[in-house]
Scaffold this motif. Sequence first.
Motif, PDB file in Angstrom:
ATOM      1  N   LYS A 124       0.824  -1.060  -0.179  1.00 13.35           N
ATOM      2  CA  LYS A 124      -0.130   0.080  -0.057  1.00 13.35           C
ATOM      3  C   LYS A 124       0.843   1.139   0.048  1.00 13.35           C
ATOM      4  O   LYS A 124       0.660   2.080  -0.765  1.00 13.35           O
ATOM      5  N   ASP A 128       0.735   4.060  -3.110  1.00  7.85           N
ATOM      6  CA  ASP A 128       0.538   5.324  -2.716  1.00  7.85           C
ATOM      7  C   ASP A 128       1.800   6.521  -3.304  1.00  7.85           C
ATOM      8  O   ASP A 128       1.490   7.290  -3.747  1.00  7.85           O
ATOM      9  N   TYR A 129       3.206   5.838  -2.988  1.00  7.06           N
ATOM     10  CA  TYR A 129       4.145   6.770  -3.237  1.00  7.06           C
ATOM     11  C   TYR A 129       4.021   6.729  -4.964  1.00  7.06           C
ATOM     12  O   TYR A 129       4.539   7.877  -5.439  1.00  7.06           O
ATOM     13  N   HIS A 131       1.564   6.735  -6.930  1.00  5.24           N
ATOM     14  CA  HIS A 131       0.494   7.608  -7.461  1.00  5.24           C
ATOM     15  C   HIS A 131       0.568   9.292  -6.968  1.00  5.24           C
ATOM     16  O   HIS A 131       0.350  10.078  -7.764  1.00  5.24           O
ATOM     17  N   ILE A 132       1.392   9.399  -5.798  1.00  3.92           N
ATOM     18  CA  ILE A 132       1.580  10.736  -5.364  1.00  3.92           C
ATOM     19  C   ILE A 132       2.948  11.331  -6.097  1.00  3.92           C
ATOM     20  O   ILE A 132       2.827  12.748  -5.894  1.00  3.92           O
ATOM     21  N   TYR A 160      -8.937   3.731  -5.610  1.00  5.32           N
ATOM     22  CA  TYR A 160      -8.929   4.878  -5.013  1.00  5.32           C
ATOM     23  C   TYR A 160      -9.951   5.848  -5.261  1.00  5.32           C
ATOM     24  O   TYR A 160     -10.332   5.606  -6.405  1.00  5.32           O
ATOM     25  N   TRP A 164      -8.587  11.166  -4.129  1.00  3.78           N
ATOM     26  CA  TRP A 164      -7.551  10.713  -3.251  1.00  3.78           C
ATOM     27  C   TRP A 164      -6.217  11.667  -3.278  1.00  3.78           C
ATOM     28  O   TRP A 164      -5.934  12.115  -4.196  1.00  3.78           O
ATOM     29  N   ALA A 165      -5.751  11.921  -2.019  1.00  3.81           N
ATOM     30  CA  ALA A 165      -4.687  12.572  -1.892  1.00  3.81           C
ATOM     31  C   ALA A 165      -5.174  14.439  -2.191  1.00  3.81           C
ATOM     32  O   ALA A 165      -4.388  15.215  -1.917  1.00  3.81           O
TER      33      ALA A 165
END
Length: 176
Positions: A124, A128-129, A131-132, A160, A164-165
């Motif tokens: 996870k 996340d890394y 996509h951010i 997501y 998201w974020a």
Amino acid sequence: MSDYRRAWHPGGTWFFTVNLLQRQGNDLLVWHIDVLRHAVDITRKSHPFIIHAWVVLPEHLHCVIELPPGDTDFALRWRLIKLMFARALPHEQWRSAARVRRGERAIWQRRYWEHLIRDEADFKAHMDYVHINPVKHGWVAAVRDWPFSTFHRLVEAGVYPADWAGGCEGCVARQD
């Protein structure tokens, strides 16, 4: 010479960072995104792997991929992707004598960073890394605004939420 050893885990899930040789001011990967996609598609047909996450930035990419059970050869896959991408581009770049001797183009860094995913929390965190990353590097203010990412596919699959974020209120995207 360093005592560097790669971890080999049959059927493992891996996080990778792959960089262009010249990162400063280089937008080769997004400029030639269709060439890169084609190289990945052809490689996947001959040497299958599952793409869990992938983001392409102008001068580097990140991904989380899974190899088939019993398979450890991610190095071959990267060699093929890099080679096909490089061969499809015009020969415009300067090459050092060492690269000429080895028959290498001056496009990719020779090595890449790999990390064997250990567990669900690690998976996870790396998803996340990936996509951010466009937000982290200042290319966009919101993850959803970067076009070269599996984020959009994962939103459609319900992994997501579209926001998201969130947005980055007060952030200004790069104007390169």
